[in-house]
Scaffold this active site. Structure first.
Site, PDB file in Angstrom:
ATOM      1  N   GLY A  46       0.834  -1.196   0.000  1.00 52.55           N
ATOM      2  CA  GLY A  46       0.000   0.000   0.000  1.00 52.55           C
ATOM      3  C   GLY A  46       0.866   1.242   0.000  1.00 52.55           C
ATOM      4  O   GLY A  46       2.072   1.171   0.291  1.00 52.55           O
ATOM      5  N   GLN A  51       2.927   9.844   2.023  1.00 56.70           N
ATOM      6  CA  GLN A  51       4.287   9.279   2.016  1.00 56.70           C
ATOM      7  C   GLN A  51       5.150   9.818   0.886  1.00 56.70           C
ATOM      8  O   GLN A  51       6.373   9.727   0.949  1.00 56.70           O
ATOM      9  CB  GLN A  51       4.218   7.753   1.925  1.00 56.70           C
ATOM     10  CG  GLN A  51       3.616   7.105   3.164  1.00 56.70           C
ATOM     11  CD  GLN A  51       3.486   5.616   3.011  1.00 56.70           C
ATOM     12  OE1 GLN A  51       2.526   5.137   2.428  1.00 56.70           O
ATOM     13  NE2 GLN A  51       4.462   4.865   3.503  1.00 56.70           N
ATOM     14  N   CYS A  92       6.268  -0.603   7.263  1.00 53.13           N
ATOM     15  CA  CYS A  92       5.888   0.631   6.566  1.00 53.13           C
ATOM     16  C   CYS A  92       7.054   1.078   5.703  1.00 53.13           C
ATOM     17  O   CYS A  92       8.202   1.082   6.158  1.00 53.13           O
ATOM     18  CB  CYS A  92       5.536   1.724   7.580  1.00 53.13           C
ATOM     19  SG  CYS A  92       5.008   3.272   6.825  1.00 53.13           S
ATOM     20  N   LEU A  93       6.749   1.478   4.476  1.00 57.66           N
ATOM     21  CA  LEU A  93       7.795   1.964   3.577  1.00 57.66           C
ATOM     22  C   LEU A  93       8.448   3.229   4.121  1.00 57.66           C
ATOM     23  O   LEU A  93       9.573   3.550   3.731  1.00 57.66           O
ATOM     24  CB  LEU A  93       7.203   2.225   2.181  1.00 57.66           C
ATOM     25  CG  LEU A  93       6.686   0.974   1.441  1.00 57.66           C
ATOM     26  CD1 LEU A  93       5.947   1.381   0.183  1.00 57.66           C
ATOM     27  CD2 LEU A  93       7.831   0.013   1.123  1.00 57.66           C
ATOM     28  N   HIS A 134      -4.028   1.174   8.125  1.00 61.46           N
ATOM     29  CA  HIS A 134      -2.658   1.711   8.141  1.00 61.46           C
ATOM     30  C   HIS A 134      -2.546   2.916   7.186  1.00 61.46           C
ATOM     31  O   HIS A 134      -1.943   3.936   7.532  1.00 61.46           O
ATOM     32  CB  HIS A 134      -1.702   0.572   7.746  1.00 61.46           C
ATOM     33  CG  HIS A 134      -0.270   0.947   7.564  1.00 61.46           C
ATOM     34  ND1 HIS A 134       0.735   0.466   8.380  1.00 61.46           N
ATOM     35  CD2 HIS A 134       0.356   1.720   6.630  1.00 61.46           C
ATOM     36  CE1 HIS A 134       1.894   0.947   7.976  1.00 61.46           C
ATOM     37  NE2 HIS A 134       1.700   1.705   6.911  1.00 61.46           N
ATOM     38  N   GLU A 135      -3.148   2.789   6.001  1.00 57.77           N
ATOM     39  CA  GLU A 135      -3.050   3.873   4.997  1.00 57.77           C
ATOM     40  C   GLU A 135      -3.877   5.091   5.409  1.00 57.77           C
ATOM     41  O   GLU A 135      -3.444   6.238   5.223  1.00 57.77           O
ATOM     42  CB  GLU A 135      -3.486   3.382   3.617  1.00 57.77           C
ATOM     43  CG  GLU A 135      -2.753   2.172   3.063  1.00 57.77           C
ATOM     44  CD  GLU A 135      -1.251   2.270   3.090  1.00 57.77           C
ATOM     45  OE1 GLU A 135      -0.708   3.383   3.177  1.00 57.77           O
ATOM     46  OE2 GLU A 135      -0.608   1.206   3.043  1.00 57.77           O
ATOM     47  N   HIS A 138      -2.010   7.185   7.714  1.00 57.01           N
ATOM     48  CA  HIS A 138      -1.038   8.079   7.046  1.00 57.01           C
ATOM     49  C   HIS A 138      -1.705   9.395   6.643  1.00 57.01           C
ATOM     50  O   HIS A 138      -1.122  10.470   6.815  1.00 57.01           O
ATOM     51  CB  HIS A 138      -0.469   7.426   5.787  1.00 57.01           C
ATOM     52  CG  HIS A 138       0.682   6.505   6.010  1.00 57.01           C
ATOM     53  ND1 HIS A 138       1.851   6.897   6.628  1.00 57.01           N
ATOM     54  CD2 HIS A 138       0.866   5.198   5.668  1.00 57.01           C
ATOM     55  CE1 HIS A 138       2.699   5.865   6.650  1.00 57.01           C
ATOM     56  NE2 HIS A 138       2.122   4.823   6.081  1.00 57.01           N
TER      57      HIS A 138
HETATM   58  O1  GNR Z   1       4.180  -2.764   2.462  1.00 51.88           O
HETATM   59  C1  GNR Z   1       3.567  -2.631   3.517  1.00 51.88           C
HETATM   60  N1  GNR Z   1       3.305  -3.736   4.263  1.00 51.88           N
HETATM   61  C2  GNR Z   1       2.478  -3.738   5.367  1.00 51.88           C
HETATM   62  C3  GNR Z   1       2.488  -4.859   6.189  1.00 51.88           C
HETATM   63  C4  GNR Z   1       1.665  -4.912   7.291  1.00 51.88           C
HETATM   64  C5  GNR Z   1       0.808  -3.869   7.567  1.00 51.88           C
HETATM   65  C6  GNR Z   1       0.782  -2.759   6.758  1.00 51.88           C
HETATM   66  C7  GNR Z   1       1.606  -2.692   5.663  1.00 51.88           C
HETATM   67  S1  GNR Z   1       1.546  -1.296   4.636  1.00 51.88           S
HETATM   68  C8  GNR Z   1       3.164  -1.293   3.983  1.00 51.88           C
HETATM   69  C9  GNR Z   1       3.301  -0.228   2.912  1.00 51.88           C
HETATM   70  C10 GNR Z   1       3.139   1.130   3.566  1.00 51.88           C
HETATM   71  O2  GNR Z   1       3.965   1.643   4.267  1.00 51.88           O
HETATM   72  N2  GNR Z   1       2.002   1.734   3.389  1.00 51.88           N
HETATM   73  O3  GNR Z   1       1.770   2.903   3.996  1.00 51.88           O
HETATM   74 NI    NI Z   2       2.985   2.914   5.771  1.00 49.74          NI
END
Ligand code: GNR
Ligand code: NI
Length: 167
Positions: A46, A51, A92-93, A134-135, A138
């Protein structure tokens, strides 16, 4: 198409609150295409516009094995429909290399616009339900490390800063 730079914790821009998209026009479609390409390049499941330092309510997600089923959520609204909490090891990236357990509601309902500006609703389950929460965090300036203890969060911050100094 373009691969965009991803901000990393503790960059203060990651705390910016995203604004709703007024019109899903050509520039938003371009943004969506660039975000999908950036997500695949970074091997993430995601990516939120926050980001890449674009403070608009735009999210892309692909939890498929083949990485060929990108989902687009513009101006998402989320509602908890099952408040039971499940733990999942999140990454998270914007926090590269760190993975920690986070508890989130197991059932959510999401309303959003797609890349054509059409409204849709879905009730994601499993990893998709985790990822959408999670997104959306952000877009609200929140990171998964905010759910950890201050001690753990600061350790991660210091390690990332040190890595960057010596990189
Ligand atoms: O790549 C991603 N893997 C992930 C694994 C577990 C819970 C959430 C994520 S999202 C993350 C990509 C990202 O940072 N999205 O904001
Ligand atoms: Ni993230």
């Amino acid at each position: 198409m373009a691969i965009l730079d991803i901000l990393e914790f503790p960059d203060p821009q990651l705390r910016t609150i995203a604004k709703p998209v007024k019109n899903v026009d050509a520039s938003i479609k371009q943004l969506v295409d660039d975000m999908i390409e950036t997500m695949y390049d970074a091997e993430g499941i995601g990516l939120a516009a926050t980001q890449i330092n674009v403070h608009k309510q735009v999210i892309v997600i692909d939890v498929s094995e083949e990485r060929d089923q990108a989902l687009v959520f513009i101006n998402p609204n989320i509602e908890v429909v099952d408040a039971e909490l499940h733990e999942y090891q999140e990454g998270c990236l914007s926090v590269p290399g760190y993975y920690e357990e986070v508890s989130r509601p197991v059932g959510v309902k999401v309303n959003a616009l797609d890349q054509n500006g059409d409204a849709f609703e879905m009730q994601p389950e499993g990893l998709l339900a985790v990822c959408i929460q999670h997104e959306i965090d952000h877009l609200n300036g929140k990171l998964f490390v905010d759910y950890l203890s201050a001690l753990k969060r600061n350790r991660i911050k210091q390690k990332l800063q040190k890595e960057r100094r010596t990189a």
